[in-house]
Design an enzyme around this catalytic site. Sequence first.
Site, mmCIF file in Angstrom:
data_model
loop_
_atom_site.group_PDB
_atom_site.id
_atom_site.type_symbol
_atom_site.label_atom_id
_atom_site.label_comp_id
_atom_site.label_asym_id
_atom_site.label_seq_id
_atom_site.Cartn_x
_atom_site.Cartn_y
_atom_site.Cartn_z
ATOM 1 N N ARG A 167 0.841 -1.209 0.000
ATOM 2 C CA ARG A 167 0.000 0.000 0.000
ATOM 3 C C ARG A 167 0.875 1.257 0.000
ATOM 4 O O ARG A 167 0.996 1.941 -1.002
ATOM 5 C CB ARG A 167 -0.946 -0.040 1.217
ATOM 6 C CG ARG A 167 -2.051 0.997 1.194
ATOM 7 C CD ARG A 167 -1.626 2.388 1.586
ATOM 8 N NE ARG A 167 -1.059 2.475 2.944
ATOM 9 C CZ ARG A 167 -0.489 3.575 3.427
ATOM 10 N NH1 ARG A 167 -0.403 4.670 2.682
ATOM 11 N NH2 ARG A 167 0.038 3.592 4.635
ATOM 12 N N ASP A 168 1.527 1.537 1.108
ATOM 13 C CA ASP A 168 2.316 2.778 1.200
ATOM 14 C C ASP A 168 3.440 2.744 0.165
ATOM 15 O O ASP A 168 3.772 3.760 -0.451
ATOM 16 C CB ASP A 168 2.904 2.907 2.609
ATOM 17 C CG ASP A 168 3.200 4.338 3.006
ATOM 18 O OD1 ASP A 168 3.301 5.197 2.116
ATOM 19 O OD2 ASP A 168 3.352 4.609 4.206
ATOM 20 N N HIS B 56 5.695 4.645 12.550
ATOM 21 C CA HIS B 56 5.609 4.537 11.079
ATOM 22 C C HIS B 56 6.572 5.582 10.516
ATOM 23 O O HIS B 56 6.222 6.739 10.320
ATOM 24 C CB HIS B 56 4.154 4.820 10.666
ATOM 25 C CG HIS B 56 3.896 4.843 9.193
ATOM 26 N ND1 HIS B 56 3.203 3.851 8.535
ATOM 27 C CD2 HIS B 56 4.197 5.757 8.236
ATOM 28 C CE1 HIS B 56 3.091 4.146 7.264
ATOM 29 N NE2 HIS B 56 3.686 5.306 7.039
ATOM 30 N N HIS C 130 9.212 7.104 7.821
ATOM 31 C CA HIS C 130 9.771 7.149 6.458
ATOM 32 C C HIS C 130 11.262 7.476 6.585
ATOM 33 O O HIS C 130 11.698 8.089 7.560
ATOM 34 C CB HIS C 130 9.010 8.178 5.618
ATOM 35 C CG HIS C 130 7.664 7.670 5.172
ATOM 36 N ND1 HIS C 130 7.434 7.191 3.912
ATOM 37 C CD2 HIS C 130 6.491 7.528 5.838
ATOM 38 C CE1 HIS C 130 6.175 6.786 3.814
ATOM 39 N NE2 HIS C 130 5.571 6.981 4.974
ATOM 40 N N CYS D 62 4.732 9.150 -0.003
ATOM 41 C CA CYS D 62 3.331 9.573 -0.001
ATOM 42 C C CYS D 62 3.114 10.558 -1.145
ATOM 43 O O CYS D 62 3.826 11.553 -1.237
ATOM 44 C CB CYS D 62 2.953 10.218 1.327
ATOM 45 S SG CYS D 62 1.272 10.864 1.319
ATOM 46 N N ASN E 178 8.986 4.210 3.213
ATOM 47 C CA ASN E 178 9.089 3.838 4.628
ATOM 48 C C ASN E 178 10.441 3.204 4.863
ATOM 49 O O ASN E 178 11.085 2.734 3.939
ATOM 50 C CB ASN E 178 8.055 2.758 4.972
ATOM 51 C CG ASN E 178 6.657 3.238 4.802
ATOM 52 O OD1 ASN E 178 6.121 3.197 3.716
ATOM 53 N ND2 ASN E 178 6.072 3.702 5.872
HETATM 54 P P1 HMG Z 1 -12.923 14.489 -2.184
HETATM 55 O O1 HMG Z 1 -12.693 14.862 -3.621
HETATM 56 O O2 HMG Z 1 -13.023 15.588 -1.179
HETATM 57 O O3 HMG Z 1 -14.179 13.499 -2.047
HETATM 58 O O4 HMG Z 1 -11.762 13.501 -1.755
HETATM 59 P P2 HMG Z 1 -15.728 13.705 -2.184
HETATM 60 O O5 HMG Z 1 -16.377 13.021 -1.029
HETATM 61 O O6 HMG Z 1 -16.067 15.145 -2.452
HETATM 62 O O7 HMG Z 1 -16.076 12.860 -3.509
HETATM 63 C C1 HMG Z 1 -15.530 13.244 -4.753
HETATM 64 C C2 HMG Z 1 -15.467 12.030 -5.682
HETATM 65 O O8 HMG Z 1 -14.604 11.034 -5.095
HETATM 66 C C3 HMG Z 1 -16.801 11.341 -5.909
HETATM 67 O O9 HMG Z 1 -16.750 10.783 -7.218
HETATM 68 C C4 HMG Z 1 -16.781 10.214 -4.920
HETATM 69 O O10 HMG Z 1 -17.589 9.125 -5.326
HETATM 70 C C5 HMG Z 1 -15.331 9.799 -4.951
HETATM 71 P P3 HMG Z 1 -17.363 11.537 -8.498
HETATM 72 O O11 HMG Z 1 -18.794 11.773 -8.118
HETATM 73 O O12 HMG Z 1 -16.585 12.823 -8.650
HETATM 74 O O13 HMG Z 1 -17.115 10.577 -9.605
HETATM 75 N N1 HMG Z 1 -14.892 9.163 -3.691
HETATM 76 C C6 HMG Z 1 -14.316 7.936 -3.619
HETATM 77 N N2 HMG Z 1 -14.007 7.046 -4.578
HETATM 78 C C7 HMG Z 1 -13.436 5.888 -4.168
HETATM 79 N N3 HMG Z 1 -13.179 5.608 -2.863
HETATM 80 C C8 HMG Z 1 -13.477 6.480 -1.893
HETATM 81 C C9 HMG Z 1 -14.080 7.702 -2.270
HETATM 82 N N4 HMG Z 1 -14.501 8.763 -1.565
HETATM 83 C C10 HMG Z 1 -15.000 9.648 -2.436
HETATM 84 N N5 HMG Z 1 -13.203 6.176 -0.624
HETATM 85 C C11 HMG Z 1 -10.946 11.649 -0.465
HETATM 86 C C12 HMG Z 1 -11.688 12.976 -0.441
HETATM 87 C C13 HMG Z 1 -10.661 11.289 0.977
HETATM 88 C C14 HMG Z 1 -11.815 10.594 -1.121
HETATM 89 C C15 HMG Z 1 -9.626 11.827 -1.303
HETATM 90 O O14 HMG Z 1 -8.958 12.964 -0.815
HETATM 91 C C16 HMG Z 1 -8.711 10.649 -1.217
HETATM 92 O O15 HMG Z 1 -9.033 9.579 -1.726
HETATM 93 N N6 HMG Z 1 -7.548 10.811 -0.575
HETATM 94 C C17 HMG Z 1 -6.618 9.712 -0.335
HETATM 95 C C18 HMG Z 1 -5.210 10.186 -0.432
HETATM 96 C C19 HMG Z 1 -4.291 9.029 -0.140
HETATM 97 O O16 HMG Z 1 -4.619 7.870 -0.338
HETATM 98 N N7 HMG Z 1 -3.074 9.360 0.365
HETATM 99 C C20 HMG Z 1 -2.100 8.364 0.682
HETATM 100 C C21 HMG Z 1 -2.450 7.533 1.879
HETATM 101 S S1 HMG Z 1 -2.121 8.348 3.420
HETATM 102 C C22 HMG Z 1 -0.427 8.089 3.682
HETATM 103 O O17 HMG Z 1 0.260 7.592 2.833
HETATM 104 C C23 HMG Z 1 0.138 8.426 5.036
HETATM 105 C C24 HMG Z 1 0.374 7.185 5.893
HETATM 106 O O18 HMG Z 1 1.226 6.265 5.234
HETATM 107 C C25 HMG Z 1 1.007 7.603 7.240
HETATM 108 C C26 HMG Z 1 2.226 8.522 7.069
HETATM 109 O O19 HMG Z 1 3.188 8.153 6.393
HETATM 110 O O20 HMG Z 1 2.147 9.608 7.644
HETATM 111 C C27 HMG Z 1 -0.940 6.444 6.200
HETATM 112 MG MG MG Z 2 3.350 6.418 5.170
#
Ligand code: HMG
Ligand code: MG
Length: 310
Positions: free
Chosen positions: A16-17, A210, A212, A243, A252
């Site tokens: 995933r990450d 966690h 990086h 990320c 990571n």
């Molecule tokens: P948004 O644009 O504000 O969402 O995104 P919305 O609720 O306004 O919906 C907009 C569109 O997104 C709609 O589709 C929804 O259906 C769709 P449309 O009508 O335009 O076709 N939608 C989704 N589709 C699939 N799955 C969903 C979903 N939710 C809404 N769950 C949202 C908000 C949270 C969805 C977006 O910002 C997002 O997906 N962000 C994820 C970013 C991400 O994955 N980042 C990496 C992971 S975090 C990380 O790596 C850190 C970590 O490792 C720890 C660390 O290192 O610190 C964990």
């Molecule tokens: Mg991470």
Amino acid sequence: MSNIPGKVRIVEVGPRDGLQNESQRVSANVKVELIARLADAGLTAIEATAFVSPKWVPQMADNAEVLTRVLGARRAGVAYPVLTPNLQGFEAALEAGAEEVAVFGAASESFSKRNINCSIAESLKRFEPVTEAARRAGVKVRGYVSCVLGCPYEGEVAPRAVADVAATLLDMGCYEISLGDTVGMGTPLATQSMLETVIKRVPVERLAGHYHDTYGMAAANIFASLQMGVAVFDASVAGLGGCPYAAGASGNVATEDVVWLLDGLEIESGVNIERLVDTADWISQQLGREPASRVARALLARRRMSISAN
Ligand code: HMG
Ligand code: MG
């Protein structure tokens, strides 16, 4: 050294990450095989994918296929958590058979906005229905806090801000809170000082590190965290990743580097370093590059030397 745990759980986040930031398309076949190989190496918690928007993270668009196939060939005793940023993601994950999910918040407002398009307070409100639905479905929830040792947009982050988000996630029902040094800016004393503040609000047995490895400090920060009693660490095979919403962040800490450190400290992890290095070598070949892990590179070079000597 008395606080140092005798046993550590590693949460493998490479599929995933690690892969979320990969610009080349990685097929579901490769992801499923990677997860199987990681289980073979002895990992018992493998974050399989993320039910996030495919517009935000295209690499995770095959989430349902990957999770369904992984669960179809699941190994006994292995957990396959997935990320769910909102109820929509949770429902899709549940449909694909998820038994464990993770919500992910941040201790920095700017990062929260860039990563999940809402403020910290809004994100916590958004996680409530997820944890509620998970409770009803008997699904375990892990919580992440990003930017615990610095933010790519805001710089320093106050340990109190980390503790506030971590404690709220714990109160919401998260069984464990993973503290993310998203951009790898942390150093050992800063890590310990952040942990000291967080441990006042969240018991250390409920915390994970966690880290990086952008600045090469992750192993040092893990050692610093072990000294504080932290016994769960996230890591990514071959040091994959970064990320997509944290400019400049690299992967990571490599799982091989963590296992080497733990083996040297005689701390049990259940992971076989040689099999893990095979997996790091395999996924790196799939991606057309060398493993980022120092330990994997050193052990692979040692193998090549002993083959040519024989
Ligand atoms: P948004 O644009 O504000 O969402 O995104 P919305 O609720 O306004 O919906 C907009 C569109 O997104 C709609 O589709 C929804 O259906 C769709 P449309 O009508 O335009 O076709 N939608 C989704 N589709 C699939 N799955 C969903 C979903 N939710 C809404 N769950 C949202 C908000 C949270 C969805 C977006 O910002 C997002 O997906 N962000 C994820 C970013 C991400 O994955 N980042 C990496 C992971 S975090 C990380 O790596 C850190 C970590 O490792 C720890 C660390 O290192 O610190 C964990
Ligand atoms: Mg991470």
